[in-house]
Design a protein around this motif. Structure first.
Motif, PDB file in Angstrom:
ATOM      1  N   UNK A   1       5.636 -10.089  -7.723  1.00 39.99           N
ATOM      2  CA  UNK A   1       6.426 -10.114  -8.947  1.00 39.99           C
ATOM      3  C   UNK A   1       5.985  -9.282  -9.668  1.00 39.99           C
ATOM      4  N   UNK A   2       4.730  -9.453 -10.087  1.00 41.20           N
ATOM      5  CA  UNK A   2       4.305  -8.581 -11.330  1.00 41.20           C
ATOM      6  C   UNK A   2       3.860  -7.260 -11.043  1.00 41.20           C
ATOM      7  N   UNK A   3       3.964  -6.891  -9.884  1.00 40.55           N
ATOM      8  CA  UNK A   3       3.398  -5.456  -9.724  1.00 40.55           C
ATOM      9  C   UNK A   3       1.961  -5.281  -9.592  1.00 40.55           C
ATOM     10  N   UNK A   4       1.207  -6.427  -9.787  1.00 47.09           N
ATOM     11  CA  UNK A   4      -0.211  -6.405  -9.672  1.00 47.09           C
ATOM     12  C   UNK A   4      -0.851  -5.654  -8.554  1.00 47.09           C
ATOM     13  N   UNK A   5      -0.227  -5.717  -7.442  1.00 46.28           N
ATOM     14  CA  UNK A   5      -0.980  -5.157  -6.150  1.00 46.28           C
ATOM     15  C   UNK A   5      -0.579  -3.482  -6.178  1.00 46.28           C
TER      16      UNK A   5
ATOM     17  N   UNK B   1       0.868  -1.289   0.029  1.00 41.99           N
ATOM     18  CA  UNK B   1       0.157  -0.055   0.043  1.00 41.99           C
ATOM     19  C   UNK B   1       0.717   1.207  -0.033  1.00 41.99           C
ATOM     20  N   UNK B   2       2.132   1.143   0.470  1.00 40.68           N
ATOM     21  CA  UNK B   2       3.030   2.253   0.805  1.00 40.68           C
ATOM     22  C   UNK B   2       3.951   2.440  -0.301  1.00 40.68           C
ATOM     23  N   UNK B   3       3.656   1.188  -1.526  1.00 34.55           N
ATOM     24  CA  UNK B   3       4.831   1.216  -2.436  1.00 34.55           C
ATOM     25  C   UNK B   3       6.229   1.043  -2.033  1.00 34.55           C
ATOM     26  N   UNK B   4       6.347   0.416  -1.014  1.00 33.82           N
ATOM     27  CA  UNK B   4       7.953   0.165  -0.539  1.00 33.82           C
ATOM     28  C   UNK B   4       8.175  -1.161  -1.192  1.00 33.82           C
ATOM     29  N   UNK B   5       8.949  -1.470  -2.371  1.00 37.67           N
ATOM     30  CA  UNK B   5       9.404  -2.539  -2.971  1.00 37.67           C
ATOM     31  C   UNK B   5      10.028  -3.464  -2.161  1.00 37.67           C
TER      32      UNK B   5
END
Length: 579
Positions: A115-119, A49-53
């Motif tokens: 892995x796909x960044x779908x979230x 949610x925060x975008x912290x990969x």
């Protein structure tokens, strides 16, 4: 000999205690690992949610490690023995299943999405009037993999008899079952969306979609009466609002725009096909879409590719992502837009033409903001899902392969006719007053079921329905209606359509405790149906009860009772659990 026997007994006791201690120790280990997995899942969600990969990768690794340890701890012979013991065997088996499911989901269920960044939902928001279709297309495969994993997990969890589980485990089991079911439903919707959305948004050529705004202030079976219509021209993800028109301006035809079946005429009358606003008498949204589109095409000779419907409550959800929007002298927010569209507009403006112009301005302004931004993409996707889940957003495609993908999902808004589909009953409301008194309408449906060993499954349903209007309240005719259908101004007459499960039965209707011996039954899309006329004066309260049975083949399945969406933010539909 007696001394030797004592030693043997003592040895057995020591071994049993050792095994029991070892088993207890393993159980504590598994409990800790499952707790760690829950914590890691929470950290993963926060990171995404925060975008912290980096934090997301670390949380996923922790989740997989804890889930693997729990799975390993419940896979050996010691745990197998525990599942066969009296009193604790059911609990041990349940923990084994949870551990295995957690391990599988940490791999095929969650990892492909991360892995796909779908979230990362921010990328799904339109930018400069265009949606990135290549991103959606690339996510189709990983979302499908995850959807399949969660569907398998739901089946594995559902196969466990949870009735005999101890209290704490039973509550955890219920939570896990609910979380996995919600995720499975959401991912299945995501799978369908990823497959059909690019084409519907013009990836393979231009499309023309009809957008229908449905007003719950005048109830109709899918939720609200079609009020304002607009076409959207779509090409390669770019959306442009084209033509707008009020549904009332189409007038009434002498003959239905499309042939009406005998069952439709019996249940809803010929106006289903002669009056655009009454096309929503049917709860089967694909049919409503077909009828409205046919009337639009008759008027404008434009070929439509599909219909999308949304109500003002769902519009309020979407405005959580857009922020406030000013239309004329009114500032619309996520908190007040439903009230303004369903009630306030009629208090301010008695002239129907001025009301229609204002509604068109609202529709255009909200559409433009969503298209051009700024928009919170993550919030937009989540609130769209909420609207679909509550039966406030429906989609129908006139391309067979796309409609086949949509079939069976909530967004399709179908009344399933096949007994092979999951059993679905229904409680649908159709206004009989030509008013906007639905703003004061409150109702709730509850269902209880009984099982008789695999034969037809019995259901008893109750609907409490009331008017929140305070006696003596003065309202304009724009709200009360003209009083031309046998009710005085300020009174409300609602037709409650009761649908039994497909292939099942419907009977024993009671209104305020009195048998309705004269109830007339008919069939619609293989569902037994009847209607109950409910007259509501200011502050009135009534109760309807009825019985239903499922088809014998559906006796062991949950029964969804779909209920028309109301004016308040909530899901009215209910589920009678499986036997």
């Amino acid at each position: 000999m007696r001394k030797r026997t004592r030693w043997i007994v003592l040895a057995v006791v020591v071994v049993l205690l050792a095994v029991g201690g070892y088993a207890a120790w393993r159980a504590l280990q598994v409990k800790d690992e499952l707790g760690g997995a829950v914590d890691a899942a929470s950290e993963l969600r926060s990171a995404l949610q925060s975008g912290d990969d980096k934090a997301a990768d670390d949380a996923l690794a922790s989740l997989r490690a804890h889930a693997a340890a729990a799975d390993e701890g419940t896979s050996g012979p010691t745990w197998s023995v525990l599942t066969r013991l009296p009193f604790v065997g059911d609990d041990a088996h349940a923990v084994r299943v949870i551990s295995a499911v957690a391990f599988d989901l940490s791999g095929d269920g969650v990892a492909p999405l991360v892995d796909a960044g779908a979230l990362d939902l921010e990328g799904f928001a339109p930018k400069d009037g265009r949606i990135d279709l290549t991103r959606i297309d690339k996510l189709s495969a990983p979302i499908s993999t995850s959807a399949e994993a969660f569907a398998v997990a739901e089946k594995r969890l559902s196969a466990v008899d949870a009735d005999g589980l101890v209290g704490p485990l039973a509550s955890r089991w219920k939570q896990a079952m609910g979380d996995v079911r919600d995720a499975a439903d959401g991912l299945e919707a995501g799978r369908v969306t990823a497959r059909v959305l690019p084409a519907m948004l013009g990836a393979d050529g231009p499309r023309k979609q009809l957008l229908v705004f449905q007003t719950n202030a005048e109830p109709r079976a899918p939720g609200g009466m079609p009020g304002s219509l607009a076409t959207i021209d779509v090409r390669n993800g770019r959306l442009e609002l084209a033509r707008q028109r009020s549904a009332s301006s189409f007038g009434e035809l002498d003959t239905p725009v499309l042939p009406i079946t005998k069952d439709e005429e019996t249940r809803f009358g010929p106006q289903l096909g002669t009056f655009v606003m009454d096309a929503a008498f049917t709860p089967h949204f694909p049919r409503e879409a077909e009828l409205i589109a046919a009337r639009w095409t008759q008027e404008y000779d434009e070929e439509l590719d599909g219909v999308v419907a949304i109500d003002p409550v769902a519009l309020g959800y979407l405005m959580e992502a857009t922020g406030p929007i000013k239309v004329g002298n009114v500032e619309l927010t996520s908190e007040n837009v439903a009230e303004e569209l369903l009630h306030g507009a009629y208090l301010r403006t008695p002239d129907p033409k001025l009301q229609d112009l204002w509604f068109e301005s609202v529709a255009g302004s909200v559409f433009q903001r969503i298209s051009d931004g700024p928009v919170d993409g993550e919030r937009l996707v989540r609130e769209l899902a909420r609207g679909v889940d509550e039966g406030r957003i429906y989609v129908s495609s006139f391309h067979d392969e796309e409609q086949a993908e949509l079939a069976g999902t909530k967004v399709a808004g179908e009344v399933p006719s096949s007994t092979q589909a999951a059993p679905q009953a229904g409680v649908y409301l159709n206004d009989s007053t030509a008013s906007k008194m639905g703003w004061f309408l409150d109702y709730d449906v509850t269902v209880k079921s009984s099982c008789d060993g695999g034969k037809r499954r019995g259901l008893v349903a109750t609907m409490d329905i009331s008017s929140s209007l305070k006696p003596g309240t003065k309202l304009p005719e724009a709200v009360t209606g003209p009083g031309i259908f046998g009710t005085a101004k300020g009174e409300h007459l609602v037709s409650v359509e009761l649908f039994g499960p497909q292939g099942g039965t419907l009977g024993r209707i009671k209104f305020d405790g009195e048998d309705q011996a004269n109830a007339e039954f008919s069939s619609y899309l293989n569902h037994p149906t009847t209607s109950v006329a409910v007259f509501l004066g200011a502050g009135a309260k009534h109760q309807i009860t009825w019985t239903m049975n499922t088809d014998s083949a559906a006796s062991d399945q949950p029964v969804v009772v779909r209920v028309s969406a109301g004016v308040h933010p909530e899901d009215k539909s209910v589920v009678a659990p499986a036997c």
